[in-house]
Design an enzyme around this catalytic site. Structure first.
Site, short mmCIF file in Angstrom:
data_model
loop_
_atom_site.label_atom_id
_atom_site.label_comp_id
_atom_site.label_asym_id
_atom_site.label_seq_id
_atom_site.Cartn_x
_atom_site.Cartn_y
_atom_site.Cartn_z
N LYS A 123 -4.95 -12.24 -4.49
CA LYS A 123 -4.30 -12.47 -3.19
C LYS A 123 -4.28 -11.19 -2.36
O LYS A 123 -4.56 -11.20 -1.17
CB LYS A 123 -2.88 -12.98 -3.41
CG LYS A 123 -1.98 -12.94 -2.17
CD LYS A 123 -0.55 -13.19 -2.52
CE LYS A 123 0.37 -13.04 -1.32
NZ LYS A 123 0.46 -11.65 -0.84
N ASN A 124 -3.91 -10.06 -2.99
CA ASN A 124 -3.76 -8.82 -2.25
C ASN A 124 -5.10 -8.20 -1.85
O ASN A 124 -5.13 -7.16 -1.19
CB ASN A 124 -2.95 -7.81 -3.06
CG ASN A 124 -1.48 -8.19 -3.14
OD1 ASN A 124 -0.98 -8.94 -2.29
ND2 ASN A 124 -0.78 -7.70 -4.14
N ARG A 158 3.17 -10.97 6.16
CA ARG A 158 3.07 -9.58 6.57
C ARG A 158 1.62 -9.09 6.58
O ARG A 158 1.25 -8.22 7.38
CB ARG A 158 3.87 -8.69 5.63
CG ARG A 158 5.38 -8.85 5.71
CD ARG A 158 6.08 -7.96 4.71
NE ARG A 158 7.50 -8.26 4.58
CZ ARG A 158 8.45 -7.64 5.26
NH1 ARG A 158 8.14 -6.69 6.11
NH2 ARG A 158 9.72 -7.97 5.09
N ASP A 161 7.48 -11.81 2.86
CA ASP A 161 8.53 -11.84 1.85
C ASP A 161 9.77 -11.07 2.31
O ASP A 161 9.68 -10.05 2.98
CB ASP A 161 8.05 -11.20 0.55
CG ASP A 161 7.14 -12.15 -0.23
OD1 ASP A 161 7.33 -13.36 -0.11
OD2 ASP A 161 6.26 -11.65 -0.94
N ASP A 171 5.00 -5.18 -7.58
CA ASP A 171 4.85 -6.62 -7.74
C ASP A 171 5.09 -7.06 -9.18
O ASP A 171 5.41 -8.24 -9.43
CB ASP A 171 3.46 -7.07 -7.30
CG ASP A 171 3.37 -7.30 -5.80
OD1 ASP A 171 4.40 -7.25 -5.13
OD2 ASP A 171 2.25 -7.52 -5.30
#
Length: 433
Positions: free
Chosen positions: A25-26, A98, A122, A310
């Site tokens: 995802k990142n 974000r 988040d 995370d």
């Protein structure tokens, strides 16, 4: 998925089998933004089917880009000529995520201007975009703010030396994407070193960018006049791998994390091994074995290659059922202990002290109604529920869906007792949602 979805979890004993780790995802959100840098048809592979990807896809469409999902993790992105790109990002979409800020670098480089609503995402503390603005300003952009929007303008970006006050992963990515089309040489000092930065640089290099030093604290970029479309395979998600690792750690069992990369998560694997999980690494992935009997350790989050922030909710959850007392220190983001109260509802013996959390391990947790406040905290509650006596109802599943592809199905395939329901279907649960 609707906002009223909940996960219902019951303890089911050890987990066994294998799970394919999806694309990061990142990384993928930045890779999608990077396609704005080159006209033509881009192909991204190993893209996870998650909400955040769909939001960025819609963000790109609003900019005039065509995005289609071809199945099996294959996304096709068709980027038009510069004059047909609309370099605006609406509040409606940006407020949801974000990471949307990463369209700024590509749009400034390609179009010389950008309008961006202030980013959301988040809810665990302020993460200002000052580092991004300072970096773009060093490259020759100017900014103003009005009615919640940032307006960036440039007559053409010019290479410069950018010194980041903090090795921000997202700021490094954003400045890197702006620099590849800037005139001259750019040096990013105190750059983030995450595998996802290397993944972005690798894709940009395949597109024709001249980049050296990605993965170190000093990245050098020689601007080029034009880039070509990409055909790129997204790296595996190390945080998703950590999530399944935490699940087998607490529940016990033996699970093969297919595709997980040891070199992306060495510090975490070292900590998890010290907790009592047996780790075996292979070129194909990571095998985790656990008897569910964990030991206390102290952990501090740090920029990569340290233990990532995370991972922190997952680590706290593991330690909540470990033998002994542990201290976890959060050194990157304030407000990231908001999920602790939810673990307390499940019987965890935890208290916070500033940026530290002290955990006194207990053999079992208990089922409760809990609320996911962000992606990783939500998954940590799922992990906790695997060893909670009775039934646990986890609301706020929309947060988990932002970063995990059908996690309930994949856990169920390993033996977990978990299902997704609508809150309205749960008798007496009208307050859940």
């Amino acid at each position: 998925m609707t906002d009223t979805s909940v996960f219902v979890v019951r303890p089911s004993g050890p987990l066994f089998g294998s799970v394919n780790i999806k694309g990061a995802k990142n990384s993928v959100l930045k890779l999608m933004a990077a396609t704005l840098l080159a006209e033509g048809t881009h192909h991204l592979h190993n893209v996870p089917d998650i909400t955040d990807v769909k939001i960025v896809a819609e963000l790109l469409r609003r900019c005039g880009v065509s995005v289609s999902f071809a199945g099996e993790g294959h996304v096709i992105i068709e980027v038009p000529p510069t004059e047909k790109i609309v370099p605006r990002a609406s509040l409606e979409l940006v407020s949801k995520i974000r990471a949307s800020v990463v369209v700024m670098g590509p749009l400034l480089a390609r179009c010389n201007w950008v309008e961006l609503a202030q980013p959301g995402g988040d809810d665990f503390g302020s993460r200002p975009i000052d580092y991004h603005i300072e970096g773009f300003s060093a490259l020759g952009a100017t900014f103003s703010e009005r009615d919640g929007y940032l307006f960036g303008r440039t007559e053409g970006l010019t290479g410069s030396r950018v010194v980041l006050e903090f090795p921000s992963h997202t700021a490094t990515d954003n400045i890197l994407m702006a620099a590849v089309l800037a005139e001259g040489r750019t040096v990013i000092e105190n750059a983030a070193r995450e595998p996802e930065v290397i993944d972005l640089a690798s894709m940009l290099i395949s597109m024709g960018a001249d980049i050296r030093g990605a993965g170190t604290s000093r990245i050098e970029v020689q601007g080029v006049p034009k880039l070509s479309p990409a055909d790129h395979w997204v790296i595996p998600d190390r945080v998703e791998a950590a999530s399944f690792l935490a699940a087998v750690a607490v529940a016990g069992g033996e699970v093969f994390l297919r595709g997980a990369r040891e070199d992306h998560m060495e510090m975490l694997l070292r900590k998890v091994a010290s907790v009592g999980v047996h780790i075996e690494t292979t070129p194909q992935g990571i095998l985790a074995k656990s008897e569910g009997k964990l030991k206390a350790v102290d952990v501090s989050t740090l920029p990569y290659p340290g233990v990532a922030t995370d991972y922190q909710p997952l680590i706290v959850t593991m330690l909540s059922v470990a033998d002994g007392t542990s201290v976890v220190s959060e050194n990157l983001f304030s407000g990231r202990f908001r999920y602790v109260e939810e673990l307390r509802k499940m019987g965890a013996d935890i208290f916070t002290d500033g940026h530290h959390v002290v955990i006194r391990g207990t053999p079992r947790l208990k089922g409760a109604r809990v609320q996911a406040s962000d992606i990783r905290a939500g998954v940590a509650l799922v992990v906790a529920a695997l060893v909670a006596d009775g039934e646990t109802e986890i609301s706020g599943v929309r947060h988990i869906d932002r970063g995990y592809e059908r996690i309930e199905e994949r856990l169920r395939a390993l033996g977990a007792d978990i299902e997704r329901r609508s809150a309205q279907d749960l008798t007496g649960c009208a307050d859940v949602g």
